[in-house]
Design a protein around this motif. Structure first.
Motif, short mmCIF file in Angstrom:
data_model
loop_
_atom_site.label_atom_id
_atom_site.label_comp_id
_atom_site.label_asym_id
_atom_site.label_seq_id
_atom_site.Cartn_x
_atom_site.Cartn_y
_atom_site.Cartn_z
N ASP A 147 0.82 -1.22 0.00
CA ASP A 147 0.00 0.00 0.00
C ASP A 147 0.85 1.26 0.00
O ASP A 147 0.38 2.33 -0.37
CB ASP A 147 -0.96 0.00 1.19
N LEU A 148 2.12 1.16 0.41
CA LEU A 148 3.02 2.29 0.26
C LEU A 148 3.09 2.71 -1.21
O LEU A 148 3.17 3.90 -1.53
CB LEU A 148 4.41 1.91 0.77
N ASP A 149 3.03 1.71 -2.09
CA ASP A 149 3.07 1.96 -3.54
C ASP A 149 1.69 2.34 -4.08
O ASP A 149 1.57 3.28 -4.86
CB ASP A 149 3.60 0.73 -4.25
N PHE A 150 0.67 1.59 -3.68
CA PHE A 150 -0.67 1.84 -4.22
C PHE A 150 -1.25 3.17 -3.76
O PHE A 150 -2.15 3.71 -4.40
CB PHE A 150 -1.62 0.69 -3.84
N GLU A 151 -0.75 3.72 -2.65
CA GLU A 151 -1.27 4.98 -2.14
C GLU A 151 -0.38 6.18 -2.45
O GLU A 151 -0.73 7.32 -2.17
CB GLU A 151 -1.45 4.88 -0.62
N ALA A 152 0.78 5.94 -3.04
CA ALA A 152 1.79 7.00 -3.22
C ALA A 152 1.27 8.15 -4.08
O ALA A 152 1.46 9.33 -3.71
CB ALA A 152 3.06 6.41 -3.83
N ASN A 153 0.65 7.85 -5.20
CA ASN A 153 0.19 8.92 -6.08
C ASN A 153 -0.79 9.85 -5.38
O ASN A 153 -0.72 11.08 -5.50
CB ASN A 153 -0.48 8.34 -7.33
N LYS A 154 -1.71 9.25 -4.65
CA LYS A 154 -2.72 10.06 -3.94
C LYS A 154 -2.08 10.94 -2.89
O LYS A 154 -2.46 12.10 -2.70
CB LYS A 154 -3.76 9.13 -3.30
N LYS A 155 -1.07 10.41 -2.20
CA LYS A 155 -0.46 11.14 -1.09
C LYS A 155 0.44 12.27 -1.54
O LYS A 155 0.48 13.33 -0.91
CB LYS A 155 0.30 10.17 -0.19
N ASP A 156 1.21 12.06 -2.62
CA ASP A 156 2.14 13.13 -3.00
C ASP A 156 1.72 13.89 -4.25
O ASP A 156 2.39 14.84 -4.63
CB ASP A 156 3.57 12.60 -3.13
N GLY A 157 0.61 13.47 -4.88
CA GLY A 157 0.04 14.29 -5.94
C GLY A 157 0.57 14.04 -7.33
O GLY A 157 0.15 14.70 -8.29
N TYR A 158 1.49 13.07 -7.50
CA TYR A 158 1.96 12.75 -8.85
C TYR A 158 1.08 11.65 -9.44
O TYR A 158 0.73 10.68 -8.76
CB TYR A 158 3.42 12.30 -8.82
N GLY A 159 0.73 11.80 -10.72
CA GLY A 159 -0.13 10.82 -11.37
C GLY A 159 -1.55 10.87 -10.82
O GLY A 159 -2.02 11.91 -10.33
N VAL A 160 -2.24 9.75 -10.92
CA VAL A 160 -3.61 9.63 -10.41
C VAL A 160 -3.65 8.48 -9.40
O VAL A 160 -2.74 7.66 -9.34
CB VAL A 160 -4.62 9.37 -11.55
N ASP A 161 -4.72 8.44 -8.62
CA ASP A 161 -4.83 7.40 -7.60
C ASP A 161 -5.10 6.05 -8.24
O ASP A 161 -5.92 5.92 -9.15
CB ASP A 161 -5.99 7.78 -6.66
N TRP A 162 -4.40 5.04 -7.74
CA TRP A 162 -4.73 3.67 -8.14
C TRP A 162 -6.18 3.36 -7.77
O TRP A 162 -6.64 3.78 -6.70
CB TRP A 162 -3.84 2.68 -7.39
N PRO A 163 -6.89 2.59 -8.60
CA PRO A 163 -8.27 2.21 -8.26
C PRO A 163 -8.33 0.98 -7.36
O PRO A 163 -9.42 0.50 -7.03
CB PRO A 163 -8.89 1.92 -9.62
N ILE A 164 -7.18 0.45 -6.99
CA ILE A 164 -7.12 -0.73 -6.11
C ILE A 164 -6.13 -0.46 -4.98
O ILE A 164 -5.34 0.48 -5.05
CB ILE A 164 -6.71 -2.01 -6.86
N ARG A 165 -6.22 -1.29 -3.96
CA ARG A 165 -5.25 -1.28 -2.87
C ARG A 165 -4.70 -2.69 -2.72
O ARG A 165 -5.15 -3.64 -3.36
CB ARG A 165 -5.91 -0.80 -1.57
N TYR A 166 -3.75 -2.82 -1.80
CA TYR A 166 -3.07 -4.10 -1.64
C TYR A 166 -4.05 -5.23 -1.33
O TYR A 166 -3.90 -6.35 -1.83
CB TYR A 166 -2.03 -4.00 -0.52
N LYS A 167 -5.07 -4.97 -0.53
CA LYS A 167 -6.03 -6.02 -0.16
C LYS A 167 -6.76 -6.57 -1.38
O LYS A 167 -7.20 -7.73 -1.37
CB LYS A 167 -7.04 -5.48 0.84
N ASP A 168 -6.90 -5.77 -2.44
CA ASP A 168 -7.58 -6.23 -3.66
C ASP A 168 -6.75 -7.23 -4.44
O ASP A 168 -7.28 -8.14 -5.08
CB ASP A 168 -7.92 -5.03 -4.56
N ILE A 169 -5.45 -7.07 -4.39
CA ILE A 169 -4.57 -7.93 -5.20
C ILE A 169 -3.86 -9.00 -4.38
O ILE A 169 -3.35 -9.98 -4.94
CB ILE A 169 -3.54 -7.05 -5.97
N GLU A 170 -3.87 -8.86 -3.06
CA GLU A 170 -3.13 -9.80 -2.20
C GLU A 170 -3.48 -11.26 -2.47
O GLU A 170 -2.58 -12.10 -2.63
CB GLU A 170 -3.36 -9.45 -0.73
N PRO A 171 -4.80 -11.64 -2.55
CA PRO A 171 -5.08 -13.06 -2.81
C PRO A 171 -4.61 -13.52 -4.19
O PRO A 171 -4.31 -14.71 -4.37
CB PRO A 171 -6.60 -13.15 -2.68
N TRP A 172 -4.49 -12.60 -5.13
CA TRP A 172 -4.03 -12.97 -6.48
C TRP A 172 -2.52 -13.10 -6.54
O TRP A 172 -1.99 -13.91 -7.30
CB TRP A 172 -4.58 -11.97 -7.51
#
Length: 569
Positions: A132-157
């Motif tokens: 989530d440090l990676d999936f939330e980075a854009n939202k937190k520092d303003g570069y790019g756009v926010d990921w539409p998923i978080r770690y919990k969405d991809i963890e089982p995959w």
């Protein structure tokens, strides 16, 4: 592996474009779930084991001990400048730069392999989860756009694909680098273990063996054996010890009887039906017959690699999409990312002369990110995001030239004596998603098939260059505190493409106005088209990304199957 070069039908349940890491996974998942699937590959057929011509050759078995001639090197003049494409033992996997040209407003090192299996034959196999440090980075520092998923969405995959692939490594319990489902780890050598202990004691940092897609345990996998520690991976592994499409996912898809694999088929356009408001198929050029053909399907997975997939989408124009399929946001082809590498340090250390190692471990060490983790202690204000290190220790070469000992038994003993131990630390840093790092299509310079060539306009910017200074300084600091001497630094920034982790050209996002794909990797406005290779990435992280591509592909394929079967019922 059986394949059908000339199809008897043009209609399928699904079409997969590309046979590399993402395409292989899409083929496996769709076929195992019962969908009749056409898998398209622009390059030649490569069958596991049968088509690995140099897999067992020693240097003396090859002309010039494997070194290319000047004429051979010239055919790969762009790729050769990276140092990747040199030896005859593997250069046949990389394209001819004259036959497959591209254009550069700024230097871009595009490393390509056009054959069944793609770069899954030659990849570095380092396999790390994003957090989530990676999936939330854009939202937190303003570069790019926010990921539409978080770690919990991809963890089982992640877990799902890891159990099939086989990831050798050790659990660390670090939030910035989530643990995988692991095969037994490979061993650190004595000097790597020394650095690990000194780093933990002096700085509280972690050194671990690389997490690598090699089978090292006793769990059998159909058609694959354990890694034999030959370190000839890039030639193609006859044991199937490391993961590749050829050894693993494509045979799994073939076993279902649902796959039609069609090599020598350049996909250049996804056909959009303005009446049905969906994609209905794919146009290809048969490289053997030069015919242009169309194939239809309900579902299309675009897995041709980040840059090739973007090119296909950009060429897929219609009345609804005059600027490329799904390009309502204007972001298609933009936000090119890669990992910058080539900076760091190395040093020698006294002692350990009585120790050596055996085998050719196809792996190195990994130092996980320790910068900008969200706490004051790790904050580094001169740049955003972070980096990790890869590298390893070894003994320098034998003493081949000893002036005082030109003959005799003492000379024979000396010539076999290994030199001092040396440790190498090379940084892998994150590149921010910049809109103006982009690719465009040049319709004035066509390739041999009459298709537009790609023009690159991308570069490292201030954040990456500032990060590189810290990579060098911290490498020196860690080595010095562990007792290393004769420390040399290096900084070879090259250009985007050098990491062979190109990403971001059709990014995922929450808003169709600022992104191309939704949370399931579907094109926002054309939901029966999925893009699951590096094109989909919204940010890069500093970890090798292929494991994430695999997990996203499996997740998207599962979603596509559910959608397909719901319509059939």
């Amino acid at each position: 592996m059986n394949y059908n070069a000339k199809n008897k039908t043009s209609e399928y349940d699904a079409i997969v474009i590309g046979t590399g890491i993402s395409g292989g996974w899409a083929a496996k998942e769709l076929c195992e779930n019962g969908l009749k699937t056409l898998v398209l590959e622009r390059g030649r057929m490569v069958e596991h084991i049968k088509d690995y011509p140099t897999m067992n050759l020693d240097p003396w078995d090859m002309e010039l001990r494997g070194e290319p001639t000047a004429e051979e090197k010239a055919t790969q003049y762009k790729q050769a400048r990276t140092g990747y494409v040199v030896k005859k033992d593997s250069r046949h996997w990389f394209v001819n730069d004259f036959e497959h040209p591209y254009n550069e407003k700024k230097r871009f090192d595009w490393i390509r392999g056009y054959h069944v299996g793609g770069r899954s034959i030659m990849w570095g196999r380092q396999s790390y989860r994003l957090s989530d440090l990676d999936f939330e980075a854009n939202k937190k520092d303003g570069y790019g756009v926010d990921w539409p998923i978080r770690y919990k969405d991809i963890e089982p995959w992640y877990s799902y694909v890891e159990k099939f692939v086989g990831i050798s490594g050790e659990a660390l319990g670090l939030p910035q680098l989530p643990d995988s489902v692991f095969e037994p780890p490979m061993e650190l050598n004595c000097v790597e273990q020394h650095l690990k202990e000194e780093m933990a004691k002096n700085q509280g940092r972690v050194l671990t063996i690389g997490r690598v897609a090699h089978i090292t345990g006793d769990k059998p996998r159909e058609g694959r054996g354990n890694c034999q520690f030959r370190n000839r991976c890039r030639r193609g592994c006859p044991y199937g010890g490391y993961f590749s499409s050829n050894a693993s996912t494509l045979p799994a898809a073939a076993r279902t009887g649902n796959m039609t694999l069609r090599p020598n088929s350049i996909a250049y356009e996804i056909i959009y039906d303005d009446t049905l408001k969906k994609a209905r198929g794919v146009k290809i050029i048969d490289t053997e017959t030069k015919e242009k053909l169309e194939f239809e399907a309900d579902i299309i997975f675009c897995c041709a690699s980040a840059l090739a997939s973007a090119s296909i989408l950009m060429q897929s124009k219609s009345e609804r999409f005059p600027n490329g399929l799904g390009n309502d946001s204007g972001e298609l082809g933009h936000n090119i990312m890669d990992h910058h590498l080539g900076s760091g340090a190395s040093g020698t250390i006294d002692g350990f002369e009585d120790k050596y190692y055996k085998g050719r471990r196809p792996n190195g060490i990994y130092i996980p990110r320790f910068r900008n983790l969200g706490d004051m202690a790790s904050e580094q204000k001169s740049f955003l995001r972070g980096y990790g290190y890869q590298g390893g220790a070894g003994r320098r070469g034998i003493n081949e030239h000893v002036a005082e000992l030109g003959y005799g038994s003492e000379y024979k003993e000396k010539i076999l004596e290994p030199g001092p131990w040396r440790m190498h630390l090379g940084g892998f840093g994150e590149c921010l998603p910049y809109h103006d790092n982009k690719m465009t299509l040049n319709y004035d310079k066509l390739d041999q098939w009459g298709l537009p060539t790609i023009t690159f306009d991308a570069e490292w910017k201030e954040n990456e260059l500032s990060m590189r200074k810290d990579i060098i300084n911290q490498a020196v600091d860690m080595l010095e505190k562990a007792g290393f001497k004769d420390i040399d630094t290096f900084d070879r920034p090259a250009a985007p493409g050098i990491g062979i982790h190109e990403m971001g050209t059709a990014r995922m996002g929450r808003d169709p106005k600022t992104s191309v794909l939704n949370k399931y990797n579907q094109i926002h406005s054309v939901p029966n088209v999925y893009v699951t290779d590096g094109a989909c990435m919204t940010s890069a992280g500093c970890q090798n990304p292929s494991l994430t591509y695999m997990a996203l592909t499996a997740r998207a394929a599962n979603h596509a199957v559910k959608q397909f079967k719901a319509k059939q019922s």
